[in-house]
Write a protein that holds these residues in place. Structure first.
Motif, mmCIF file in Angstrom:
data_model
loop_
_atom_site.group_PDB
_atom_site.id
_atom_site.type_symbol
_atom_site.label_atom_id
_atom_site.label_comp_id
_atom_site.label_asym_id
_atom_site.label_seq_id
_atom_site.Cartn_x
_atom_site.Cartn_y
_atom_site.Cartn_z
ATOM 1 N N ARG A 84 52.935 31.066 -36.123
ATOM 2 C CA ARG A 84 52.738 29.962 -35.630
ATOM 3 C C ARG A 84 53.126 29.673 -34.131
ATOM 4 O O ARG A 84 52.170 28.860 -33.493
ATOM 5 N N ALA A 85 53.959 30.007 -33.648
ATOM 6 C CA ALA A 85 54.164 29.767 -32.181
ATOM 7 C C ALA A 85 52.955 30.515 -31.340
ATOM 8 O O ALA A 85 52.542 29.835 -30.298
ATOM 9 N N ARG A 86 52.252 31.638 -31.786
ATOM 10 C CA ARG A 86 51.462 32.441 -30.870
ATOM 11 C C ARG A 86 50.161 31.381 -31.105
ATOM 12 O O ARG A 86 49.460 31.221 -30.110
ATOM 13 N N LYS A 87 49.807 30.745 -32.215
ATOM 14 C CA LYS A 87 48.711 29.798 -32.408
ATOM 15 C C LYS A 87 48.776 28.920 -31.860
ATOM 16 O O LYS A 87 47.729 28.355 -31.116
ATOM 17 N N LEU A 88 50.051 28.067 -31.538
ATOM 18 C CA LEU A 88 50.047 26.915 -30.852
ATOM 19 C C LEU A 88 49.965 27.370 -29.226
ATOM 20 O O LEU A 88 49.416 26.396 -28.613
ATOM 21 N N GLN A 89 50.289 28.474 -28.952
ATOM 22 C CA GLN A 89 50.148 28.976 -27.644
ATOM 23 C C GLN A 89 48.930 29.128 -27.273
ATOM 24 O O GLN A 89 48.209 28.655 -26.155
ATOM 25 N N ARG A 90 48.044 29.718 -28.094
ATOM 26 C CA ARG A 90 46.424 29.754 -27.580
ATOM 27 C C ARG A 90 45.694 28.531 -27.753
ATOM 28 O O ARG A 90 44.947 28.264 -26.691
ATOM 29 N N ARG A 91 46.266 27.489 -28.487
ATOM 30 C CA ARG A 91 45.696 26.265 -28.618
ATOM 31 C C ARG A 91 45.858 25.461 -27.360
ATOM 32 O O ARG A 91 45.093 24.833 -26.687
ATOM 33 N N ALA A 92 47.272 25.580 -26.777
ATOM 34 C CA ALA A 92 47.601 24.972 -25.537
ATOM 35 C C ALA A 92 46.779 25.654 -24.315
ATOM 36 O O ALA A 92 46.309 24.926 -23.403
ATOM 37 N N GLU A 93 46.616 26.734 -24.506
ATOM 38 C CA GLU A 93 46.028 27.620 -23.430
ATOM 39 C C GLU A 93 44.479 27.094 -23.254
ATOM 40 O O GLU A 93 43.933 26.856 -22.298
ATOM 41 N N ARG A 94 43.987 26.920 -24.532
ATOM 42 C CA ARG A 94 42.682 26.358 -24.294
ATOM 43 C C ARG A 94 42.438 25.141 -24.095
ATOM 44 O O ARG A 94 41.541 24.475 -23.049
ATOM 45 N N ALA A 95 43.476 24.170 -24.489
ATOM 46 C CA ALA A 95 43.291 22.535 -23.837
ATOM 47 C C ALA A 95 43.523 22.798 -22.355
ATOM 48 O O ALA A 95 42.902 21.901 -21.551
ATOM 49 N N SER A 96 44.296 23.522 -21.880
ATOM 50 C CA SER A 96 44.706 23.715 -20.424
ATOM 51 C C SER A 96 43.216 23.964 -19.821
ATOM 52 O O SER A 96 42.869 23.256 -18.833
ATOM 53 N N LEU A 97 42.668 24.903 -20.259
ATOM 54 C CA LEU A 97 41.375 25.648 -19.649
ATOM 55 C C LEU A 97 40.339 24.374 -19.760
ATOM 56 O O LEU A 97 39.604 23.888 -18.623
ATOM 57 N N ARG A 98 40.169 23.623 -21.139
ATOM 58 C CA ARG A 98 39.315 22.438 -21.134
ATOM 59 C C ARG A 98 39.393 21.557 -19.933
ATOM 60 O O ARG A 98 38.760 20.924 -19.175
ATOM 61 N N ALA A 99 40.984 21.128 -19.785
ATOM 62 C CA ALA A 99 41.273 20.216 -18.760
ATOM 63 C C ALA A 99 41.163 20.654 -17.396
ATOM 64 O O ALA A 99 40.528 19.864 -16.516
ATOM 65 N N ARG A 100 41.265 21.719 -16.941
ATOM 66 C CA ARG A 100 40.859 22.023 -15.648
ATOM 67 C C ARG A 100 39.443 22.288 -15.314
ATOM 68 O O ARG A 100 39.180 21.860 -14.282
ATOM 69 N N ARG A 101 38.675 22.519 -16.384
ATOM 70 C CA ARG A 101 37.115 22.635 -16.302
ATOM 71 C C ARG A 101 36.762 20.839 -15.995
ATOM 72 O O ARG A 101 35.906 20.752 -15.249
ATOM 73 N N ALA A 102 37.354 19.979 -16.743
ATOM 74 C CA ALA A 102 36.962 18.738 -16.607
ATOM 75 C C ALA A 102 37.411 18.317 -15.443
ATOM 76 O O ALA A 102 36.666 17.408 -14.670
ATOM 77 N N LEU A 103 38.387 18.761 -14.824
ATOM 78 C CA LEU A 103 38.977 18.219 -13.385
ATOM 79 C C LEU A 103 38.118 18.784 -12.365
ATOM 80 O O LEU A 103 37.377 18.081 -11.412
ATOM 81 N N ALA A 104 37.740 19.982 -12.790
ATOM 82 C CA ALA A 104 36.683 20.673 -11.571
ATOM 83 C C ALA A 104 35.434 19.841 -11.562
ATOM 84 O O ALA A 104 34.787 19.630 -10.411
ATOM 85 N N LEU A 105 34.813 19.582 -12.631
ATOM 86 C CA LEU A 105 33.663 19.014 -12.960
ATOM 87 C C LEU A 105 33.797 17.454 -11.958
ATOM 88 O O LEU A 105 32.798 16.935 -11.516
ATOM 89 N N ALA A 106 34.938 16.728 -12.644
ATOM 90 C CA ALA A 106 35.119 15.384 -11.866
ATOM 91 C C ALA A 106 35.181 15.417 -10.288
ATOM 92 O O ALA A 106 34.623 14.565 -9.519
ATOM 93 N N VAL A 107 35.654 16.720 -9.859
ATOM 94 C CA VAL A 107 35.736 16.772 -8.183
ATOM 95 C C VAL A 107 34.414 17.141 -7.900
ATOM 96 O O VAL A 107 34.250 16.619 -6.680
ATOM 97 N N MET A 108 33.586 17.717 -8.362
ATOM 98 C CA MET A 108 32.215 18.168 -7.834
ATOM 99 C C MET A 108 31.296 17.089 -7.681
ATOM 100 O O MET A 108 30.314 16.910 -6.891
ATOM 101 N N GLN A 109 31.318 16.162 -8.590
ATOM 102 C CA GLN A 109 30.625 14.789 -8.512
ATOM 103 C C GLN A 109 30.845 13.926 -7.719
ATOM 104 O O GLN A 109 31.456 13.356 -6.998
#
Length: 109
Positions: A84-109
């Protein structure tokens, strides 16, 4: 009647203090424990003890089974917690990557 220095003890003599100093008049030696015949009460007590152990064997076996099952259950709980901890860790990493991408897109525009 003359009284001489005589001992009137009923206890047998010891090696250090024999009853008499004459070896022929000393009290006979008592047999050692290994020479004594086995008492039936000891054999009976040993037999009863063995019977009691035999009667308690299923209880000891059940206790051992319960301890084994408790150990396996605890092991399983640890494994499930780790998965369960590994699954939550992977989910958190994916959410972190999505947030980073969203921030990068917002800065680029």
């Amino acid at each position: 009647m003359s009284t001489k220095n005589t001992r009137t003890t009923h206890a047998p003599g010891t090696i250090d203090r024999p009853l008499t100093h004459d070896p022929k008049n000393q009290a006979p030696m008592t047999p050692s424990l290994s020479e004594l015949p086995a008492r039936t009460s000891d054999a009976h007590a040993a037999h009863q003890n063995r019977n009691l152990e035999m009667q308690l064997m299923p209880e000891a076996l059940a206790r051992a089974h319960m301890q084994q099952r408790l150990y396996e259950a605890e092991h399983e709980r640890r494994y499930v917690r780790l998965v369960r901890a590994r699954k939550l860790q992977r989910r958190a990493e994916r959410a972190s990557l999505r947030a980073r991408r969203a921030l990068a897109l917002a800065v680029m525009q």
